[in-house]
Design a protein around this motif. Structure first.
Motif, PDB file in Angstrom:
ATOM      1  N   GLU A  81       0.829  -1.199   0.000  1.00 42.35           N
ATOM      2  CA  GLU A  81       0.000   0.000   0.000  1.00 42.35           C
ATOM      3  C   GLU A  81       0.865   1.251   0.000  1.00 42.35           C
ATOM      4  O   GLU A  81       0.567   2.233  -0.696  1.00 42.35           O
ATOM      5  N   ALA A  82       1.968   1.232   0.758  1.00 40.48           N
ATOM      6  CA  ALA A  82       2.871   2.386   0.797  1.00 40.48           C
ATOM      7  C   ALA A  82       3.498   2.641  -0.571  1.00 40.48           C
ATOM      8  O   ALA A  82       3.628   3.793  -1.001  1.00 40.48           O
ATOM      9  N   ARG A  83       3.883   1.565  -1.257  1.00 39.47           N
ATOM     10  CA  ARG A  83       4.466   1.720  -2.610  1.00 39.47           C
ATOM     11  C   ARG A  83       3.452   2.354  -3.566  1.00 39.47           C
ATOM     12  O   ARG A  83       3.800   3.239  -4.368  1.00 39.47           O
ATOM     13  N   LYS A  84       2.222   1.901  -3.498  1.00 40.67           N
ATOM     14  CA  LYS A  84       1.188   2.433  -4.402  1.00 40.67           C
ATOM     15  C   LYS A  84       0.940   3.915  -4.133  1.00 40.67           C
ATOM     16  O   LYS A  84       0.797   4.712  -5.069  1.00 40.67           O
ATOM     17  N   ILE A  85       0.884   4.282  -2.857  1.00 39.33           N
ATOM     18  CA  ILE A  85       0.682   5.690  -2.519  1.00 39.33           C
ATOM     19  C   ILE A  85       1.852   6.529  -3.033  1.00 39.33           C
ATOM     20  O   ILE A  85       1.666   7.583  -3.659  1.00 39.33           O
ATOM     21  N   ALA A  86       3.080   6.046  -2.781  1.00 39.92           N
ATOM     22  CA  ALA A  86       4.267   6.776  -3.241  1.00 39.92           C
ATOM     23  C   ALA A  86       4.275   6.900  -4.757  1.00 39.92           C
ATOM     24  O   ALA A  86       4.649   7.951  -5.298  1.00 39.92           O
ATOM     25  N   GLY A  87       3.856   5.843  -5.445  1.00 41.85           N
ATOM     26  CA  GLY A  87       3.807   5.883  -6.901  1.00 41.85           C
ATOM     27  C   GLY A  87       2.849   6.947  -7.411  1.00 41.85           C
ATOM     28  O   GLY A  87       3.133   7.636  -8.406  1.00 41.85           O
ATOM     29  N   LYS A  88       1.718   7.113  -6.745  1.00 45.70           N
ATOM     30  CA  LYS A  88       0.750   8.137  -7.150  1.00 45.70           C
ATOM     31  C   LYS A  88       1.284   9.537  -6.868  1.00 45.70           C
ATOM     32  O   LYS A  88       1.050  10.468  -7.643  1.00 45.70           O
ATOM     33  N   VAL A  89       1.986   9.686  -5.740  1.00 51.96           N
ATOM     34  CA  VAL A  89       2.556  10.999  -5.408  1.00 51.96           C
ATOM     35  C   VAL A  89       3.634  11.393  -6.410  1.00 51.96           C
ATOM     36  O   VAL A  89       3.666  12.529  -6.903  1.00 51.96           O
ATOM     37  N   VAL A  90       4.510  10.456  -6.747  1.00 48.89           N
ATOM     38  CA  VAL A  90       5.646  10.749  -7.625  1.00 48.89           C
ATOM     39  C   VAL A  90       5.225  10.815  -9.087  1.00 48.89           C
ATOM     40  O   VAL A  90       5.658  11.689  -9.840  1.00 48.89           O
ATOM     41  N   GLY A  91       4.390   9.866  -9.507  1.00 47.92           N
ATOM     42  CA  GLY A  91       3.996   9.802 -10.910  1.00 47.92           C
ATOM     43  C   GLY A  91       5.022   9.056 -11.744  1.00 47.92           C
ATOM     44  O   GLY A  91       5.753   8.198 -11.229  1.00 47.92           O
ATOM     45  N   GLU A  92       5.094   9.388 -13.030  1.00 47.48           N
ATOM     46  CA  GLU A  92       6.013   8.721 -13.953  1.00 47.48           C
ATOM     47  C   GLU A  92       6.920   9.749 -14.634  1.00 47.48           C
ATOM     48  O   GLU A  92       6.584  10.918 -14.742  1.00 47.48           O
ATOM     49  N   GLY A  93       8.076   9.270 -15.073  1.00 46.91           N
ATOM     50  CA  GLY A  93       8.992  10.121 -15.822  1.00 46.91           C
ATOM     51  C   GLY A  93       9.642  11.218 -15.009  1.00 46.91           C
ATOM     52  O   GLY A  93      10.075  12.240 -15.563  1.00 46.91           O
ATOM     53  N   LYS A  94       9.754  11.025 -13.694  1.00 43.14           N
ATOM     54  CA  LYS A  94      10.318  12.045 -12.817  1.00 43.14           C
ATOM     55  C   LYS A  94      11.750  11.689 -12.409  1.00 43.14           C
ATOM     56  O   LYS A  94      12.149  10.530 -12.420  1.00 43.14           O
TER      57      LYS A  94
END
Length: 364
Positions: A81-94
């Motif tokens: 769950e923590a990974r998924k939340i972090a992924g949404k915060v960061v996004g892609e291509g950053k």
């Protein structure tokens, strides 16, 4: 690397014993010159265990104070769950710059952010070496202690960093990382102590990379495992003093006290991942100074390979049981009690390792 490979690799033992020699006298001197540190440790242990009796209350209090200061707050029950939340915060291509954090290792955050399409760099020198080598930290505070200067030089060549000495390599890494800091979209850190009084995140370091990782990017994401929550700023300062002193570096070179600043998008993930309902509650008082690792006779032979997937050594046996899984490595402990003797919090790790052995054998 398995434990048999680790036992054959002399550089692991040499690196650990070198670190022990360099730091053990410092710890003795710190306590002798600053006897109040013993009182600090007792205060912090008492507070941590009191918070652990009612994590729901303190998590809600942490959420309220952070949200009142404009911080985006999330609660993650598991590593996934923590990974998924972090992924949404960061996004892609950053471009992401990341401070040293064992909790991020625990949830495999860097690997996840890379998998979803981001460029992620460890900014601590030791962690950067381990990242480029495709390895894992050998010690929670000194992640690359098992590499010689020559080996480090060969590893860093892979990212275009070259030098004939440790000093030159460090200078070239500084240049390499400075460009990443200035271009980064997101900065990530862990947390050494969190104040439920003010919502401040306390971090200690000796290189200055954490303050660059957390202040320069427009978006800042902090991972706060719930055992880091303490009731007041004063207790947080006591905690980081104890952590630093019993590792052997006191006072710390840098103390960072982070809170939301203007024009920065700040996010905090409060992570449980087995902590709230563990039967090994005493371990939640740990300040992660890493002293028990360096002093442990088995860790001195095999390093962080002996333990769980992330955490190694005597404390690692228990942290792995809390956050991940019990492994047969628990039977390699000598139960000599050295870990308990040197622990500033006087955590009875041998007792808990015996309980872990019972669970591994499925005994009542």
């Amino acid at each position: 690397m398995n434990i048999y490979d680790a036992l054959r690799r002399k550089s692991i033992k040499e690196g650990i014993l070198r670190s022990l020699r360099n730091l053990s006298e410092n710890v003795r001197r710190n306590v002798e010159n600053h006897p109040y540190l013993i009182d600090f440790a007792e205060d912090v242990k008492s507070a941590k265990l009191k918070v652990a009796e009612n994590y729901d209350f303190w998590i809600d209090k942490a959420k309220d104070v952070l949200e009142s200061r404009g911080v985006n707050v999330y609660y993650a029950e598991s590593a996934e769950e923590a990974r998924k939340i972090a992924g949404k915060v960061v996004g892609e291509g950053k471009l992401v710059v990341k401070a040293k954090s064992m909790v991020s290792e625990e949830i495999h955050l860097r690997e996840w952010l890379e998998k979803i399409g981001n460029e992620v760099w460890e900014t601590d020198l030791g962690e950067l070496i381990v990242q480029v080598a495709g390895d894992k930290p050998m010690h929670m505070v000194i992640p690359a202690l098992h590499y010689s200067e020559q080996e480090v030089g060969e590893i860093l060549k892979r990212i275009g960093v070259e030098g004939e000495s440790a000093e030159v390599l460090a200078r070239e890494v500084r240049k390499f990382m400075r460009e990443k800091f200035l271009k980064a979209d997101v900065g990530v850190s862990g947390c050494n102590a969190f104040s439920a009084e003010t919502g401040r995140i306390f971090l200690i370091e000796n290189e200055g990379n954490i303050r660059l990782s957390t202040s320069l990017p427009k978006t800042y994401l902090a991972l706060v495992s719930i055992e880091k929550i303490l009731p007041t700023d004063e207790l947080c300062l006591k905690s980081i003093c104890v952590q630093s002193a019993f590792f052997g570096t006191f006072p710390p070179a840098y103390i960072n006290v982070n809170e939301k600043v203007q024009q920065q998008d700040m996010h905090v993930i409060l992570l449980d991942n087995g902590r709230k309902n563990t039967q090994f509650r005493e371990q939640l008082a740990c300040v992660r100074c890493g002293r028990c690792q360096l002093e442990c006779p088995v860790f001195q032979l095999a390093g962080n390979v002996w333990g769980g997937e992330v955490y190694g050594g005597p404390m690692g046996m228990i942290w792995s049981a809390i956050t991940d899984a019990i492994t047969d490595y628990c039977f390699l402990s000598t139960l000599c009690g050295k870990c308990r003797e040197v622990c500033p919090m006087k955590i009875d790790m041998p007792r808990m390792i015996r309980e872990i052995r019972k669970l591994a054998l499925k005994l009542d």
